[in-house]
Structure formats: structure tokens, C-alpha cells
Design an enzyme around this catalytic site. Structure first.
Site, PDB file in Angstrom:
ATOM      1  N   ALA A  46      46.303  24.718  34.324  1.00  0.00           N
ATOM      2  CA  ALA A  46      47.155  25.913  34.473  1.00  0.00           C
ATOM      3  C   ALA A  46      46.078  27.134  34.406  1.00  0.00           C
ATOM      4  CB  ALA A  46      48.046  26.104  33.311  1.00  0.00           C
ATOM      5  N   GLY A  87      46.440  20.167  32.953  1.00  0.00           N
ATOM      6  CA  GLY A  87      47.389  19.751  34.159  1.00  0.00           C
ATOM      7  C   GLY A  87      46.811  19.022  35.377  1.00  0.00           C
ATOM      8  N   GLU A  90      46.390  15.761  34.594  1.00  0.00           N
ATOM      9  CA  GLU A  90      47.873  15.018  34.527  1.00  0.00           C
ATOM     10  C   GLU A  90      48.418  14.731  35.912  1.00  0.00           C
ATOM     11  OE1 GLU A  90      49.100  18.150  31.913  1.00  0.00           O
ATOM     12  OE2 GLU A  90      50.068  16.569  30.790  1.00  0.00           O
ATOM     13  N   GLU A 110      44.162  20.804  26.117  1.00  0.00           N
ATOM     14  CA  GLU A 110      45.274  21.750  25.746  1.00  0.00           C
ATOM     15  C   GLU A 110      45.344  21.980  24.366  1.00  0.00           C
ATOM     16  OE1 GLU A 110      45.455  19.551  27.742  1.00  0.00           O
ATOM     17  OE2 GLU A 110      46.608  19.826  29.747  1.00  0.00           O
TER      18      GLU A 110
HETATM   19  C1  LIG Z   1      52.584  28.283  36.630  1.00  0.00           C
HETATM   20  C2  LIG Z   1      52.769  26.839  36.263  1.00  0.00           C
HETATM   21  C3  LIG Z   1      51.707  26.189  35.852  1.00  0.00           C
HETATM   22  C4  LIG Z   1      51.984  24.800  35.244  1.00  0.00           C
HETATM   23  C5  LIG Z   1      50.591  23.954  34.897  1.00  0.00           C
HETATM   24  C6  LIG Z   1      50.857  23.297  33.620  1.00  0.00           C
HETATM   25  C7  LIG Z   1      49.296  22.613  33.105  1.00  0.00           C
HETATM   26  C8  LIG Z   1      49.497  22.594  31.744  1.00  0.00           C
HETATM   27  O1  LIG Z   1      50.428  22.594  31.036  1.00  0.00           O
HETATM   28  C9  LIG Z   1      48.153  22.392  30.844  1.00  0.00           C
HETATM   29  C10 LIG Z   1      47.063  23.123  31.270  1.00  0.00           C
HETATM   30  O2  LIG Z   1      46.408  22.797  32.320  1.00  0.00           O
HETATM   31  S1  LIG Z   1      46.408  24.244  30.195  1.00  0.00           S
HETATM   32  C11 LIG Z   1      44.783  24.461  30.798  1.00  0.00           C
HETATM   33  C12 LIG Z   1      43.978  23.486  30.390  1.00  0.00           C
HETATM   34  N1  LIG Z   1      42.686  23.746  31.244  1.00  0.00           N
HETATM   35  C13 LIG Z   1      41.828  24.402  30.217  1.00  0.00           C
HETATM   36  O3  LIG Z   1      41.959  24.838  29.171  1.00  0.00           O
HETATM   37  C14 LIG Z   1      40.747  24.805  30.968  1.00  0.00           C
HETATM   38  C15 LIG Z   1      39.668  25.855  30.559  1.00  0.00           C
HETATM   39  N2  LIG Z   1      38.466  26.178  31.208  1.00  0.00           N
HETATM   40  C16 LIG Z   1      37.435  25.777  30.803  1.00  0.00           C
HETATM   41  O4  LIG Z   1      37.203  24.644  30.220  1.00  0.00           O
HETATM   42  C17 LIG Z   1      36.354  26.125  31.643  1.00  0.00           C
HETATM   43  O5  LIG Z   1      36.545  27.494  31.971  1.00  0.00           O
HETATM   44  C18 LIG Z   1      35.853  25.427  32.900  1.00  0.00           C
HETATM   45  C19 LIG Z   1      35.281  24.171  32.637  1.00  0.00           C
HETATM   46  C20 LIG Z   1      36.927  25.627  33.719  1.00  0.00           C
HETATM   47  C21 LIG Z   1      34.720  26.285  33.704  1.00  0.00           C
HETATM   48  O6  LIG Z   1      33.506  26.463  32.611  1.00  0.00           O
HETATM   49  P1  LIG Z   1      32.313  27.540  33.192  1.00  0.00           P
HETATM   50  O7  LIG Z   1      31.638  27.610  32.131  1.00  0.00           O
HETATM   51  O8  LIG Z   1      32.199  27.024  34.559  1.00  0.00           O
HETATM   52  O9  LIG Z   1      33.196  28.977  33.517  1.00  0.00           O
HETATM   53  P2  LIG Z   1      33.974  30.035  32.182  1.00  0.00           P
HETATM   54  O10 LIG Z   1      33.088  31.193  31.992  1.00  0.00           O
HETATM   55  O11 LIG Z   1      34.603  29.392  31.275  1.00  0.00           O
HETATM   56  O12 LIG Z   1      35.007  30.345  33.146  1.00  0.00           O
HETATM   57  C22 LIG Z   1      34.988  31.309  34.333  1.00  0.00           C
HETATM   58  C23 LIG Z   1      36.076  32.195  34.486  1.00  0.00           C
HETATM   59  O13 LIG Z   1      37.344  31.685  34.418  1.00  0.00           O
HETATM   60  C24 LIG Z   1      38.382  31.995  33.394  1.00  0.00           C
HETATM   61  N3  LIG Z   1      39.080  30.607  32.933  1.00  0.00           N
HETATM   62  C25 LIG Z   1      38.562  29.477  32.627  1.00  0.00           C
HETATM   63  N4  LIG Z   1      39.538  28.519  32.468  1.00  0.00           N
HETATM   64  C26 LIG Z   1      40.797  29.348  32.734  1.00  0.00           C
HETATM   65  C27 LIG Z   1      42.003  28.989  32.670  1.00  0.00           C
HETATM   66  N5  LIG Z   1      42.453  27.750  32.494  1.00  0.00           N
HETATM   67  N6  LIG Z   1      43.050  29.790  32.956  1.00  0.00           N
HETATM   68  C28 LIG Z   1      42.671  31.049  33.212  1.00  0.00           C
HETATM   69  N7  LIG Z   1      41.554  31.596  33.417  1.00  0.00           N
HETATM   70  C29 LIG Z   1      40.424  30.714  33.181  1.00  0.00           C
HETATM   71  C30 LIG Z   1      37.290  32.438  32.255  1.00  0.00           C
HETATM   72  O14 LIG Z   1      38.005  33.051  31.201  1.00  0.00           O
HETATM   73  C31 LIG Z   1      36.410  33.231  32.923  1.00  0.00           C
HETATM   74  O15 LIG Z   1      36.898  34.362  33.390  1.00  0.00           O
HETATM   75  P3  LIG Z   1      36.003  35.534  33.478  1.00  0.00           P
HETATM   76  O16 LIG Z   1      35.179  35.676  31.995  1.00  0.00           O
HETATM   77  O17 LIG Z   1      36.758  36.781  33.799  1.00  0.00           O
HETATM   78  O18 LIG Z   1      34.784  35.412  34.324  1.00  0.00           O
END
Ligand SMILES: CCCCCCCC(=O)CC(=O)SCCNC(=O)CCNC(=O)[C@H](O)C(C)(C)COP(=O)(O)OP(=O)(O)OC[C@H]1O[C@@H](n2cnc3c(N)ncnc32)[C@H](O)[C@@H]1OP(=O)(O)O
Ligand SMILES: NC(=O)C1=CN([C@@H]2O[C@H](COP(=O)(O)OP(=O)(O)OC[C@H]3O[C@@H](n4cnc5c(N)ncnc54)[C@H](O)[C@@H]3O)[C@@H](O)[C@H]2O)C=CC1
Length: 712
Positions: A46, A87, A90, A110
Site C-alpha cells: 500500500a 499487500g 498478500e 507491516e
Molecule cells: C487504498 C487501499 C490500499 C490497500 C492495501 C493494503 C496493503 C496493506 O495493508 C499492507 C501494506 O502493504 S503496508 C505497506 C507495506 N510496504 C512497505 O512497508 C514498503 C516500504 N517501502 C520499502 O521497503 C522501500 O521503500 C522499497 C523496498 C519499496 C524501495 O526501497 P528503495 O530504497 O529503493 O527506495 P526508498 O527510498 O525507500 O523509497 C522511494 C520512495 O518511495 C517512498 N515509499 C516507499 N515505500 C512507500 C510506501 N509503501 N508508500 C508510500 N511511499 C513509499 C519513499 O518514501 C521514497 O519517497 P521519496 O523520499 O519521496 O523519494
């Protein structure tokens, strides 16, 4: 049929998934479905930006889609490239088959944002990979590589090259095969002979690891439900626990911390330098001077990041000692990495060289000085470096408090001098405080930030003042803790309150661990104690302010903490780690109070917590007002990653915003009235101003700062 999902879920993506699945089910020409992500990324779950909104119920909206996928009468195959997180995973668990690219990573993070996998993940994952492995993934949030996922049975196949083609091949192969055995909701959770004991121990472990943090504990409860109840009942429990977390306030704090750690990458200085325009210089080789407590960890960090290092000591004896310590650390790290893709190459002198010869520093791109905290010594070293090192080399100091400008003044290139303040143990702690001086160039800051990234650390750029951000805020906190002892408390009482709050370690245990002699030497250097203290100085006053000589007195008794077997606590032996309350110290405190005519009083937990934390926060406001840090997020990231501040409380400034600024102010006013000779309790003008303008949200605080680079 192929359904493409986007990197982050939004309502639109969920709708598209639902529409696609329904269409596929209704179309007789469709025999199988493959779900993949766009641009080589399956899904990071999400978009967490909207999670803190009061009305949002993330996870719950996704659950029906996951069920829909699973109940499809046509085989559904997930093609996982990049990441499948939260998600995203999931959704993949709802699919009947999973194919992952060899470089893909999977996880249920999460818990790290204060939630649990609320789209049926806590119920499906244990059915697929068993309770121990599922619990490990769900309670830590760790990302696992595809190869490990295959071993666990989380994925069915690994694709070396084209994942989508591999997934389509698999989909074609399984057309017509029964789907019931592939529906995880229908599978039983594999039993363990000792399930009850296992779950009980797991609960104890997570409670100990993250004191006061709810999410890991509730994750265990959700997995317990999977092991004890039918699927539908387990889901109800998952939803209940999820709602509890969503409304706990901890999720908001943890999500704030997630974004704050990313926000600090976009650094800026009041002079106008910023991440967007500054260019980092490549760091292809480095040197570390001084292989004591800090230097050895810094060398280890550099070697782990694959940066060749020259490690230098003052003489052969210290070199031998330093080398032995570094090799031990590296061997331990290599053992931890065994089986992983990366190898540590530290026996090769081209990667790691030990020397006492400064000449070997001629060609390195960057030097980190970690010698004793002594200005004259540091200046001597920087003068030498400025003569020996190549013109572009970055000259870094690991000083914990000294003036960067004064150190830089010993060189002919102050623009290349910068503070890189590592935290002990330097190869473990994630924080790197990066301190720019008046002359430090933007490129030097960018290079230090890039170094932090290469070392897998979080760099936070701050201005130059005594103690910088972290230690400067720590001083009033520790000072309050000691004053509380004078007034009637005990080290174990103060530590317990702060550890119950969530700190990994209370101030007295911390002080025993770090060594009381470190601060003692610093206070002697500042003329606060020792031979340079003017005769006739009152014992409990310095420069007209309250001062406690208690830590100095302990040092005079040879009580340096763990290293001497006693400090604020008693240890089993010199170097021991088990702290027990010490009757000697209690008697000593009683005698001290008698000597100084202090009547001991009972101090409650609230006062302990408020005086320590609000003094620290008050200093934070001063730092913001002076432009030493560009925002409260910086202070919070420093405290979470360098000082063991409980992450689920979002950092000190975030915490202040949740307590409410008017309350923080009122309490400081109250304590300051009782202790007028303690400047740390006097409410800072910036805090007063924020309250006066109606306590705006933390994100708006900096727009109320009215400084013109006074310290820069
Ligand atoms: C509307 C209904 C929706 C229903 C859905 C239900 C789903 C759920 O209940 C449960 C969920 O999915 S909760 C979310 C679980 N996912 C996460 O926690 C992933 C977190 N992100 C990461 O691990 C890394 O960013 C990742 C591995 C992905 C990438 O790592 P990198 O080191 O390559 O890049 P980052 O610098 O960390 O991130 C790049 C930019 O993306 C922003 N961001 C990352 N994950 C985000 C996320 N999940 N949501 C929103 N923004 C997110 C991050 O802040 C960064 O932004 P900028 O600083 O502006 O560049
Ligand atoms: N110990 C800690 O927890 C932290 C310390 N720091 C700072 O890091 C620096 C180093 O601290 P520690 O590692 O604790 O000190 P330490 O006393 O453990 O080690 C200092 C090392 O520097 C070496 N050294 C002294 N003069 C030298 C010279 N001229 N050339 C080469 N090597 C020389 C010594 O032989 C010794 O091995 C200090 O500035 C300290 O304030 C910063 C963060 C945390």
C-alpha cells in the site's frame, strides 16, 4: 490473461485488479491468469502516505481482492519481480502459484510501520511455510531473497531471466489441474510438537526486543489465531488486531519515522547548499586514524562496504592491538554473511592495510580521524593530513563534540574538512551525524552523505555547535537524571522509568557502558572539575548554575562503569555486563545528601520521565531555532538511530507533538520555577512561540523560525 498491477496499491489499482479478475472468470476463452507488476516491480504494497488518516482502513480493502484471486476457477500465477512487500505479497499469497525472479525480494514489513499484514497475510503465510518461518517474517518485517523464498516454499519456481514468460509457461502447464490443493485458505497450518511453548517463547522474545511496541506482539497473536482457529475465525481475529494497531498511535509514529528517514536525505544548509545541487566525489579508498573503540568499528564498516582501507595507529603496540580487534570484528561479520552473496575480502593488503606511516595516506580519497577527544591532538593530525593527502581528499573527524571550525583551521583546506560522527559500535549503529563547518563545501557534505549510504547508514546533516545535535540534546537529559539522584532517587529507579518508556537502555546503564571517565575527561577539559577548577568554586554550582559533582566523585573513587566493575551499578567483575543495584552507591548518595544539606524526597515516575525528556526536547527547540538542524525530523532520526529512542514513539520532537506543545511548555515552566538555577528547564523561546501561534503541526514548525544563520 495477464493482469498488471502497479507498484503501490491505490483504490484504482484494487479496482482494476477486481475488474480484471471478474472479466477473466467470465471469459471462457481465458484459461489462466498471470498477475505481474509494471516496470519489473511486482508491488511494495500500500501507499503508506494515506495510512494515518483517521478514516483509512488499509489492508481491509485488499482482503476481498485476495479472496477473489484465490477463489478463481482458473489458475492464477504471480510473476514476482523486484519486490513483493506487504499487500503485494498478500496478493501473491492469494494466487495459486508464485514464480519469482532470482533477484526479487519478499516480505511483510507491516510490523515496521506499526501494523500487521491485514489482508489475510497472517493467516495464509503460516499455512504455506509453517509457523516458525511465518512468524519470523511477520514479526521482523525482514525482506527475504527469492532463493530463500524457494527453500521455504514461499515460491514455486525461480526465473533466472524472464519471469513473466516463466509464469505464463507455468500457467499453461497447470491449466486443468485441481485448484483446491493450491488454495491456502483450505490448507491446515502445519503442526509443531511444541506449538504452545513455541508461541509462548516467541511472545516473550518480541516483548523483550521491542519494549512497549505493540505491533510485534499482536503479530504473534494473529499467527497464534491461525494455528488455533479455522481460517474464517482467524481472519476475524486478524481484523480485530489490525484495527487495534491502527488506532494505537504507534502506527502513526512508526510511519512518521519511515518518512523522516527518507526526508533527511534531502539535506540543506542555511547558507543555501543542498542535496539537489551539490555533487558528491567518488570514494574509492579511505584511511582511518586511531583504532580504538570507534576506529575499529569504522574500519569494519568501510571493509564491509567494499572500500579499501588504510588503518593507521600511533605506534606499533597500539597497531598490533587495533589490528587484532579489527580482524576479530571482521571475522565475526564474515561469519554472519556466510552463505550470503557477498564475501568479505579483508586478508588482502590491497583491501585492508595496517600501518603507522602517515605517508601511506597520500592517495586515499577520504580520511576519518578517530583519535582521543583532544583538540590539540586533532589539530596536529589535521595539519599533517593537509600536508600529506592529495588535494581533493575529504578530511573527516569523528569528534563527538569539538568545534569543526577549529579543527579545520589547522589545515590549508577547510572546505574539505567535515565531521562524521559515528556511534558506538560503529559497524552496527545506523546513524552518521554529518557536521559541516563554516567553510565546508557543499560537495564535501554530499560526499559524506554518499559515504553514509555506501556504509548502509543514515546520514543526517547538522550544523556545528558543542555536542552537535545528538550529544547536545543528551546533556540536559543526563543532567536531569543526575539531579534526580541528588534529590532522592536512585539510578535503577530512573533507568526503569526511561526503559519502560521504551529506551533500549536508561541513562545510568548507558553511562556505565560508555565509561564515566569519558565525560569526566571532557568536564576536566572544560574546567568544570579537576585541577583547573578555581579554588573556592561552590561544589554544586558552576557559572552561577546548578551543577552536580556526583559523576566526578564516582570517577575519583575509580568507578568508571562496566570497565572497572562498578559505576552507577555494581557488576560481577571488571568488564562485566550484569548490572545490580549497589548498596555502596545508595550509602554514598545518602552521605552526599547529608553533606550538602539535601533532604531526600520521594520522586514519582511522572516527574522522572518529564524532567528527563522535556529537558532534552527543550534543547531540541533551541537547536531548531538556531538553524543547527533543518527540521524536527532530523532530530528524531538522530535519536531513533543513534540513541535508542523508542521508534514507536517517533522521536523526541514527534513525541512532543503528541504530548501537545502547551503541556510540554506548562510542565517546563512548572519545573523551572522549582529549579530556577537549571537553564535546561527554562522553556525555549521557540517552543513558547509555537505555543503562542496555536501549536501548529510538526511539519509547519520551521516556517516559524526567524533566524538568519546566526551560527554559520
Ligand atoms: C487504498 C487501499 C490500499 C490497500 C492495501 C493494503 C496493503 C496493506 O495493508 C499492507 C501494506 O502493504 S503496508 C505497506 C507495506 N510496504 C512497505 O512497508 C514498503 C516500504 N517501502 C520499502 O521497503 C522501500 O521503500 C522499497 C523496498 C519499496 C524501495 O526501497 P528503495 O530504497 O529503493 O527506495 P526508498 O527510498 O525507500 O523509497 C522511494 C520512495 O518511495 C517512498 N515509499 C516507499 N515505500 C512507500 C510506501 N509503501 N508508500 C508510500 N511511499 C513509499 C519513499 O518514501 C521514497 O519517497 P521519496 O523520499 O519521496 O523519494
Ligand atoms: N567511544 C565512543 O562511544 C565514541 C567516541 N567518539 C569520538 O571518537 C574519537 C575516538 O574515540 P574512542 O575510539 O572512544 O577513543 P579510544 O581511546 O578508544 O581510541 C583512540 C585511539 O587513537 C589512537 N591514537 C591516539 N593518538 C594517535 C595518533 N597521533 N595517531 C594515530 N592514532 C592515535 C590511540 O592509540 C587509540 O587507539 C574521539 O574523538 C571520541 O570523542 C565518537 C562517538 C562515540
Amino acid at each position: 490473461m495477464v493482469i498488471e498491477s502497479l507498484f503501490y496499491f491505490s483504490l484504482a489499482v484494487l479496482q482494476a485488479l477486481e475488474d480484471g479478475l471478474k472479466k477473466a472468470d467470465a471469459d471462457p476463452s481465458v484459461k489462466a491468469v498471470m498477475i505481474c507488476g509494471e516496470n519489473g516491480k511486482f508491488s511494495a504494497g500500500a501507499d503508506i502516505r494515506g495510512f494515518s488518516a483517521p478514516q483509512s482502513h488499509p489492508g481491509i480493502g485488499l482482503a476481498p481482492i485476495v479472496s477473489l484471486i484465490e477463489s478463481s476457477e482458473k489458475p492464477v500465477v504471480a510473476a514476482i519481480e523486484g519486490v513483493a512487500l506487504g499487500g503485494g505479497l498478500e496478493v501473491a499469497l492469494g494466487c495459486h502459484y508464485r514464480v519469482a525472479h532470482v533477484k526479487a525480494r519478499m516480505g511483510l514489513p507491516e510490523v515496521t510501520i506499526g501494523l500487521l499484514p491485514g489482508a489475510e497475510g497472517t493467516q495464509r503465510l503460516p499455512r504455506l511455510i509453517g509457523v516458525p518461518a511465518a512468524l519470523d517474517m511477520i514479526t521482523t518485517g525482514k525482506h527475504i531473497p527469492a532463493t530463500e523464498a524457494l527453500k521455504l516454499g514461499l515460491v514455486d519456481e525461480i526465473a533466472e531471466e524472464n519471469t513473466i514468460e516463466a509464469a505464463i509457461r507455468l500457467a499453461n502447464k497447470v491449466i486443468g489441474q485441481p485448484l483446491a490443493p493450491r488454495r491456502l485458505s483450505l490448507k491446515p497450518v502445519p503442526t509443531l510438537p511444541n506449538m504452545e511453548a513455541f508461541l509462548r517463547e516467541a511472545l516473550v522474545k518480541v516483548k523483550k526486543q521491542a519494549r512497549g511496541c505493540l505491533a510485534p506482539e499482536l503479530c504473534v497473536q494473529a499467527v497464534r489465531a491461525a494455528s488455533e482457529r479455522p481460517f474464517a475465525e482467524g481472519l476475524r481475529r486478524e481484523r480485530e488486531l489490525f484495527r487495534l494497531l491502527l488506532s494505537s498511535g504507534q502506527a502513526r509514529a512508526l510511519q512518521y519515522a519511515f518518512f523522516a528517514e527518507r526526508a533527511v536525505r534531502r539535506w540543506a544548509t542555511p547558507a543555501g547548499a543542498s542535496w539537489s545541487s551539490a555533487n558528491a566525489q567518488p570514494v574509492r579508498s579511505a584511511a582511518v586514524i586511531g583504532l580504538g573503540t570507534m576506529g575499529r568499528g569504522i574500519v569494519t564498516s568501510l571493509v564491509k562496504a567494499n572500500i579499501p582501507v588504510v588503518a593507521l595507529e600511533q605506534d606499533l603496540e597500539n597497531l598490533k592491538k587495533g589490528r587484532k580487534a579489527v580482524m576479530l570484528l571482521l571475522e565475526r561479520e564474515a561469519m554472519k554473511m556466510e552463505g550470503g552473496a557477498q564475501r568479505l575480502d579483508f586478508h588482502n593488503p590491497a583491501r585492508l592495510q595496517f600501518t603507522v606511516d602517515f605517508d601511506l595516506l597520500r592517495d586515499v580519497d577520504l580520511v576519518i580521524e578517530a583519535v582521543f577527544e583532544n583538540m590539540a591532538l586533532k589539530k596536529e593530525i589535521f595539519h599533517k593530513l593537509s600536508k600529506i593527502c592529495k588535494p581533493g581528499a575529504l578530511l573527516c573527524t569523528n569528534t563527538s563534540a569539538l568545534n569543526i571550525n577549529e579543527i579545520a583551521s589547522a589545515t590549508s583546506r577547510p572546505q574539505q574538512v567535515i565531521g562524521t560522527h559515528f556511534f558506538s559500535p560503529a559497524h552496527v549503529m545506523r546513524l552518521l551525524e554529518i557536521i559541516y563547518g563554516s567553510h565546508t563545501s557543499p560537495s564535501a557534505i554530499a560526499t559524506a552523505m554518499q559515504l553514509a549510504k555506501a556504509l548502509n547508514k543514515i546520514g543526517v546533516v547538522v550544523g556545528n555547535c558543542f555536542g552537535f545535535v545528538g550529544n547536545r540534546m543528551m546533556f540536559p537529559y543526563v543532567q536531569q537524571a543526575v539531579f534526580l539522584l541528588e534529590e532522592g532517587s536512585r539510578p535503577e529507579a530512573v533507568d526503569e522509568v526511561l526503559e519502560d518508556f521504551g529506551f533500549k537502555i536508561g541513562p545510568f546503564r548507558m553511562s556505565d557502558l560508555a565509561g564515566l571517565d569519558v565525560g569526566w575527561r571532557s568536564r576536566q577539559g572544560q574546567g568544570l572539575t579537576g585541577p583547573s577548577l578555581p579554588a573556592g568554586t561552590p561544589a554544586r554550582q558552576r557559572h552561577g548554575q546548578r551543577y552536580s559533582p556526583l559523576p566526578d566523585l564516582l570517577c575519583e573513587h575509580g568507578r568508571f562503569g562496566q570497565k572497572t566493575g562498578h559505576g552507577w551499578y555494581l557488576y560481577e567483575k571488571a568488564g562485566g555486563r550484569t548490572a545490580t543495584p549497589d548498596p555502596w552507591l545508595h550509602n554514598f548518595l545518602a552521605r552526599y545528601r547529608d553533606t550538602h544539606g539535601i533532604k531526600a524526597r520521594a520522586i514519582d515516575q511522572e516527574e522522572i520521565l518529564e524532567r528527563c525528556l522535556f529537558a532534552l526536547i527543550n534543547e531540541g527547540f533551541a537547536i531548531l531555532a538556531e538553524g543547527i538542524a533543518s527540521g524536527p525530523e532530523h532530530l528524531d532520526v538522530i535519536y531513533i538511530n543513534g540513541y535508542g529512542w523508542p521508534r514507536h514513539r517517533g522521536g523526541p520532537m514527534f513525541y512532543a507533538s503528541t504530548v501537545g506543545l502547551p503541556r510540554v511548555l506548562a510542565k517546563l515552566e512548572q519545573y523551572s520555577e522549582v529549579h530556577p538555577d537549571v537553564p535546561g528547564l527554562r522553556p525555549n523561546a521557540f517552543l513558547r512561540k509555537l505555543v503562542a501561534v496555536g501549536s501548529p503541526p510538526l511539519q509547519e514548525w520551521m516556517s516559524y523560525v526567524s533566524w538568519q544563520s546566526p551560527k554559520l
